[in-house]
Write an enzyme that holds these catalytic residues in place. Structure first.
Site, PDB file in Angstrom:
ATOM      1  N   GLU A   1       0.851  -1.203   0.000  1.00  0.00           N
ATOM      2  CA  GLU A   1       0.000   0.000   0.000  1.00  0.00           C
ATOM      3  C   GLU A   1       0.885   1.251   0.000  1.00  0.00           C
ATOM      4  OE1 GLU A   1      -3.500   1.907   2.882  1.00  0.00           O
ATOM      5  OE2 GLU A   1      -1.935   0.592   3.689  1.00  0.00           O
TER       6      GLU A   1
ATOM      7  N   LYS B   1     -10.269   1.922  -1.629  1.00  0.00           N
ATOM      8  CA  LYS B   1     -10.590   1.399  -0.299  1.00  0.00           C
ATOM      9  C   LYS B   1     -11.972   1.874   0.142  1.00  0.00           C
ATOM     10  CE  LYS B   1      -8.259   0.992   4.208  1.00  0.00           C
ATOM     11  NZ  LYS B   1      -7.081   1.484   4.972  1.00  0.00           N
TER      12      LYS B   1
ATOM     13  N   CYS C   1      -5.219  -2.833   2.968  1.00  0.00           N
ATOM     14  CA  CYS C   1      -4.780  -2.676   4.352  1.00  0.00           C
ATOM     15  C   CYS C   1      -5.760  -3.326   5.318  1.00  0.00           C
ATOM     16  CB  CYS C   1      -4.561  -1.195   4.675  1.00  0.00           C
ATOM     17  SG  CYS C   1      -3.561  -0.933   6.166  1.00  0.00           S
TER      18      CYS C   1
END
Length: 555
Positions: free
Chosen positions: A291, A360, A422
């Site tokens: 990331e 995300k 994540c």
């Protein structure tokens, strides 16, 4: 009871609640036990159960439960203090918030623990599942510090998560703790005069034998199912090779030298690709970075990467390695004159073209995203408090990426995969929704190096590990500091890298047929069922209390 005796009694209950939080924190991966301890985890709630059962009022139960939940969060997630400049929220405010939520849960526990003795431990377990489900769901969710994180070593038992999700583990561990407490410290006192609710009466551990027998049979059945489930996992239908790069550098803490950081990743990637060619005679099918590895939004700054990093530009590097790259990078869109920034991952082809991207959806609250900042009063408050009021936009598109491989017949085929970013891999709901789009592999890109602690790396892995078993798919975690690993659908760690080391992982990734497990189809049904049971238990207790009050007034 004299005032002094009441005070001493409360402190003994407070000690039990605090002890329970320490035991649970030691069961979760920590700096002493990096892999955690299932033995500690399965009995960790026993002292809490005793303290709540023996509490004399809603106020006491609230304080005891609030203390337990707050201390668990503080002890297990202390590394949140390293989260850039946001520690006031990530650790300080969150601990205070968990204490407040714990007070509310204490009232719920206090109520259900006045159920009949034979069902009291199960009522407690159902209520505990409700708590862990609530703290793991929604915008403010934080699925850390939970009982399932202690259970990774119980390989056969945890196979039930493809049916129940992790909530089956929560229920079983809480029930074992409750019955252990009933056995070791039975409720022998009639405390009707000390409690606002009707007491369940004098009970000894012998009255709990039917429930204990049922629980033992249930636990044994879970292990038998584990054997059955493992025997049903099909053989992999194909595979692909991946070079997973762990550069061991924090993009937030490199002194602003992002050029050096990117050069280091590129050099390490060259080593990985070269090593793969030497050992197999071919390049990997894909390279995985972590990331945030590309610092500037690639979709609007592609031309900049013709010159950056200086002396080893990214576009030339991609042509040199001639392998598709999957990496973290911001993504910018403009709609109706408004610019939106996303924390994203992107698949970039060797020619430098961006093939696909995913943003995300589950953002870190009050760090990656601050709600209501479109209102000036809110934005001014956060600007004055922490110096910023903007953040990422949550994504909405469930993207499926493809890896191109050649099959045994020399024909080109594509392997679909999805990519929770994540801490999204710690959310069963988010990951299952992505998987249900048709992915055959889960690839997670993570930046955890800012934590600077081993426990944070292993805790994140413990939270994410269950996704492979829940969905019966291969999980790849590509991180910049750890824990980088490949997990099979059976929950076996196929390969991994040591944390906080500059290294790469060249791996053959098995690919299994895509199918939807019971959990993937029905989701958190076990948590919802627990909520129904806890509500029914509390309703019966309150109804009986109402009848008792009516009879007393009649007399």
């Amino acid at each position: 009871m004299s005032k002094m005796k009441k005070i001493m009694s409360f402190f003994s209950l407070f000690f039990c609640a605090a002890l329970s939080s320490v035991i649970l924190s030691l069961g979760i991966p920590n700096e002493i036990f990096l892999s955690g301890s299932a033995l500690l985890g399965i009995f960790s709630l026993a002292p809490l159960y005793v303290s709540l059962r023996e509490s004399r009022s809603f106020k006491e139960a609230g304080i005891l439960c609030g203390t337990h939940i707050g201390v668990v969060h503080l002890l297990s997630s202390f590394w949140l203090a390293n989260f850039k400049d946001f520690a006031v929220f990530t650790l300080g405010a969150s601990t205070a918030a968990y204490f407040g939520l714990g007070v509310l849960m204490g009232w719920c526990f206090f109520t259900v623990l006045h159920s009949k003795a034979v069902i009291r431990p199960f009522s407690f377990a159902a209520c505990w599942v409700c708590w862990e489900w609530l703290k793991s769901t929604g915008f403010l969710a934080y699925p850390w510090g939970t009982v399932p994180m202690t259970s990774l070593s119980l390989h056969l038992f945890i196979q039930i998560v493809d049916i129940t999700g992790i909530w089956g583990i929560s229920f079983m561990f809480a029930a074992v703790s409750a019955f252990s407490a009933e056995f070791l410290y039975p409720d022998k006192k009639n405390t009707k005069k000390l409690r606002p609710l009707e007491s369940s009466g004098n009970t000894g551990w012998k009255e709990q034998i039917p429930g204990m027998v049922f629980l033992v049979c249930l636990f044994f059945s879970c292990c038998v199912y584990g054997i059955y489930a493992l025997s049903r996992i099909p053989l992999s239908e194909t595979s692909f090779t991946a070079s997973v790069i762990q550069q061991n550098s924090d993009p937030w803490g490199e002194g602003g030298n992002i050029s050096k950081s990117l050069k280091d990743i590129q050099d390490l990637t060259r080593e990985a690709v070269s090593a793969m060619e030497e050992s197999t005679g071919r390049k990997p099918h894909i390279v995985l970075w972590s990331e945030s590895s590309l610092p500037y939004p690639y979709n609007i700054h592609k031309e900049y990467y013709n010159f950056f990093p200086r002396g080893d530009d990214f576009i030339s590097f991609m042509k040199e390695i001639d392998v598709p790259l999957f990496t973290g990078t911001p993504y910018i869109t403009v709609n109706n004159g408004r610019e939106r920034a996303y924390n994203a991952v992107a698949l970039i082809n060797p020619d430098g073209n961006l093939e696909n991207w995913y943003a995300k959806m589950q953002l870190v609250p009050f760090a990656e995203y601050i709600p209501f900042t479109e209102y000036k009063i809110v934005s001014k408050f956060f600007d004055s408090l922490i110096g910023f009021s903007s953040g990422w936009e949550p994504g909405s598109k469930k993207t499926v990426f493809n890896i191109k491989v050649m099959n045994e017949n020399g024909e080109s085929e594509e392997i679909p995969f999805t990519a929770p970013i994540c801490f999204e891999d710690a959310f069963p709901g988010v990951t299952s929704r992505l998987h249900n789009e048709g992915g055959q592999v889960l690839i997670n890109l993570t930046n955890d190096s800012w934590s600077k602690t081993a426990s944070a790396e292993y805790q994140h892995f413990a939270a994410a590990y269950f996704r492979a078993v829940e969905l019966r798919t291969t999980l790849i975690r590509s991180t910049n500091g750890g824990f980088t690993a490949v997990v099979s659908p059976a929950g076996e760690i196929l390969c991994s890298l040591p944390i906080f080391e500059r290294a790469f992982l060249n791996a053959e990734i098995p690919v299994y047929p895509h199918f939807q497990t019971f959990y993937a189809v029905f989701g958190d049904w076990a948590a919802l069922l627990s909520a129904v049971c806890a509500i029914l238990s509390a309703t019966v207790v309150l109804k009986n209390e109402k009848k008792s009050n009516y009879r007393r007034r009649s007399l």
